[in-house]
Scaffold this motif. Structure first.
Motif, PDB file in Angstrom:
ATOM      1  N   ILE A  70     -53.464  49.244  27.022  1.00 50.58           N
ATOM      2  CA  ILE A  70     -53.293  50.310  28.015  1.00 50.58           C
ATOM      3  C   ILE A  70     -51.911  50.223  28.664  1.00 50.58           C
ATOM      4  O   ILE A  70     -51.215  51.228  28.834  1.00 50.58           O
ATOM      5  N   ALA A  71     -51.495  48.990  29.017  1.00 48.67           N
ATOM      6  CA  ALA A  71     -50.201  48.810  29.680  1.00 48.67           C
ATOM      7  C   ALA A  71     -49.046  49.191  28.754  1.00 48.67           C
ATOM      8  O   ALA A  71     -48.112  49.901  29.157  1.00 48.67           O
ATOM      9  N   VAL A  72     -49.121  48.737  27.504  1.00 48.80           N
ATOM     10  CA  VAL A  72     -48.038  49.029  26.555  1.00 48.80           C
ATOM     11  C   VAL A  72     -47.996  50.517  26.232  1.00 48.80           C
ATOM     12  O   VAL A  72     -46.913  51.114  26.137  1.00 48.80           O
ATOM     13  N   SER A  73     -49.149  51.138  26.056  1.00 48.44           N
ATOM     14  CA  SER A  73     -49.177  52.571  25.739  1.00 48.44           C
ATOM     15  C   SER A  73     -48.604  53.405  26.876  1.00 48.44           C
ATOM     16  O   SER A  73     -47.867  54.376  26.637  1.00 48.44           O
TER      17      SER A  73
ATOM     18  N   LEU B 265     -52.072  55.838  18.066  1.00 47.34           N
ATOM     19  CA  LEU B 265     -52.881  55.407  16.932  1.00 47.34           C
ATOM     20  C   LEU B 265     -52.644  53.932  16.605  1.00 47.34           C
ATOM     21  O   LEU B 265     -53.586  53.173  16.367  1.00 47.34           O
ATOM     22  N   ALA B 266     -51.369  53.542  16.593  1.00 52.48           N
ATOM     23  CA  ALA B 266     -51.052  52.137  16.302  1.00 52.48           C
ATOM     24  C   ALA B 266     -51.630  51.206  17.360  1.00 52.48           C
ATOM     25  O   ALA B 266     -52.223  50.171  17.044  1.00 52.48           O
ATOM     26  N   LEU B 267     -51.495  51.585  18.626  1.00 53.11           N
ATOM     27  CA  LEU B 267     -52.009  50.741  19.705  1.00 53.11           C
ATOM     28  C   LEU B 267     -53.539  50.726  19.719  1.00 53.11           C
ATOM     29  O   LEU B 267     -54.155  49.709  20.021  1.00 53.11           O
TER      30      LEU B 267
ATOM     31  N   GLY C 289     -54.707  48.175  17.645  1.00 50.14           N
ATOM     32  CA  GLY C 289     -54.298  46.833  18.043  1.00 50.14           C
ATOM     33  C   GLY C 289     -52.939  46.391  17.556  1.00 50.14           C
ATOM     34  O   GLY C 289     -52.530  45.257  17.813  1.00 50.14           O
ATOM     35  N   TYR C 290     -52.210  47.266  16.880  1.00 45.53           N
ATOM     36  CA  TYR C 290     -50.910  46.876  16.324  1.00 45.53           C
ATOM     37  C   TYR C 290     -49.808  47.140  17.347  1.00 45.53           C
ATOM     38  O   TYR C 290     -49.042  48.114  17.246  1.00 45.53           O
ATOM     39  N   VAL C 291     -49.717  46.269  18.320  1.00 40.47           N
ATOM     40  CA  VAL C 291     -48.750  46.437  19.407  1.00 40.47           C
ATOM     41  C   VAL C 291     -47.322  46.336  18.881  1.00 40.47           C
ATOM     42  O   VAL C 291     -46.445  47.140  19.237  1.00 40.47           O
ATOM     43  N   GLY C 292     -47.061  45.364  18.023  1.00 45.34           N
ATOM     44  CA  GLY C 292     -45.715  45.173  17.481  1.00 45.34           C
ATOM     45  C   GLY C 292     -45.242  46.378  16.694  1.00 45.34           C
ATOM     46  O   GLY C 292     -44.087  46.818  16.826  1.00 45.34           O
ATOM     47  N   ILE C 293     -46.125  46.926  15.869  1.00 47.00           N
ATOM     48  CA  ILE C 293     -45.762  48.098  15.070  1.00 47.00           C
ATOM     49  C   ILE C 293     -45.464  49.286  15.982  1.00 47.00           C
ATOM     50  O   ILE C 293     -44.512  50.041  15.752  1.00 47.00           O
ATOM     51  N   ALA C 294     -46.274  49.455  17.035  1.00 48.02           N
ATOM     52  CA  ALA C 294     -46.048  50.563  17.964  1.00 48.02           C
ATOM     53  C   ALA C 294     -44.692  50.443  18.648  1.00 48.02           C
ATOM     54  O   ALA C 294     -43.966  51.435  18.789  1.00 48.02           O
ATOM     55  N   VAL C 295     -44.329  49.248  19.078  1.00 51.10           N
ATOM     56  CA  VAL C 295     -43.047  49.041  19.762  1.00 51.10           C
ATOM     57  C   VAL C 295     -41.883  49.291  18.807  1.00 51.10           C
ATOM     58  O   VAL C 295     -40.901  49.958  19.166  1.00 51.10           O
ATOM     59  N   ILE C 296     -41.985  48.752  17.584  1.00 50.33           N
ATOM     60  CA  ILE C 296     -40.910  48.944  16.605  1.00 50.33           C
ATOM     61  C   ILE C 296     -40.770  50.419  16.241  1.00 50.33           C
ATOM     62  O   ILE C 296     -39.656  50.963  16.143  1.00 50.33           O
TER      63      ILE C 296
END
Length: 220
Positions: free
Chosen positions: A19-22, A101-103, A106-113
């Motif tokens: 939630i925080a990263v999104s 969708l990525a988050l 659970g793919y936090v790293g992929i979402a950030v990249i």
């Protein structure tokens, strides 16, 4: 780094992180797509919150086919009840949904990249005005009476001021008593001479003349 932080079930820690990263990526995406562009406050708010909403929906679906079909139907209803946007706004929403969708999986790293790559490309292409009209290119609309012969009516005026022009569209207005001519005009300088406008006014019966930049067309 590229592995999912969601295991067989969603933990409280993973949920809070997602939630925080999104929310953070949504806000940054709104800032990126506001670079050299004007958007409404509601659109910026939508970009900020959309990844979080999509991520939560994906986590709730979690392999449930029936829920997934219901969610798809809900998205379709939202689409047809929303106001059409420009191509740039549609791209921003797609990037937001990709992040969500990525988050949600659970793919936090992929979402950030993915966001970082999309942000760099967006800022770079916007800075160089990729695919956009130059500052010398304008859209000119001239209204004339319906009894005027519009073919070649303004050609010598365009030539006198060193313009390149193309008649793009002709439409009738005011119950067919007027014609509106739309030209794509390239000026030799970014400054539009007042004498040029005055010259056009003497030829169109001093009716309406509109000149401005090309606007993005709405996606239907």
């Amino acid at each position: 780094m590229l592995n999912s932080i969601i295991g067989s079930s969603v933990t409280l820690t993973a949920f809070i992180v997602i939630i925080a990263v999104s929310l953070a990526l949504g806000i940054m995406n709104a800032i990126v797509f506001s670079f050299k562009e004007r958007h409404s406050a509601s659109f910026a708010l939508t970009l900020a919150l959309l990844p979080m909403a999509v991520a939560v929906i994906i986590m709730l679906v979690n392999g449930n086919v029936g829920t997934g079909v219901a969610v798809a139907g809900a998205f379709a209803l939202v689409r047809f009840r929303s106001v059409p946007g420009t191509a740039r706004e549609i791209a921003a929403i797609f990037i937001d949904m990709g992040i969500g969708l990525a988050l949600g999986m659970g793919y936090v790293g992929i979402a950030v990249i993915f966001f970082a790559f999309a942000a760099v490309c967006t800022l770079l292409l916007t800075a160089i005005n990729f695919g956009g009209a130059s500052k010398h290119e304008k859209q000119l609309k001239i209204t004339i009476p319906e009894n005027f012969e519009y073919d070649g009516l303004f050609d010598d005026a365009f030539e006198e001021y060193g313009c390149k022009w193309e008649l793009e569209k002709i439409r009738t207005t005011n119950m067919g008593t007027l014609f509106e001519l739309t030209y794509h005009v390239t000026f030799p300088d970014s400054k539009i001479p007042k004498a040029f406008i005055d010259e056009l006014r003497t030829r169109n019966g001093n009716l309406t003349i509109t000149i401005g930049d090309f606007a993005d067309k709405e996606m239907l």
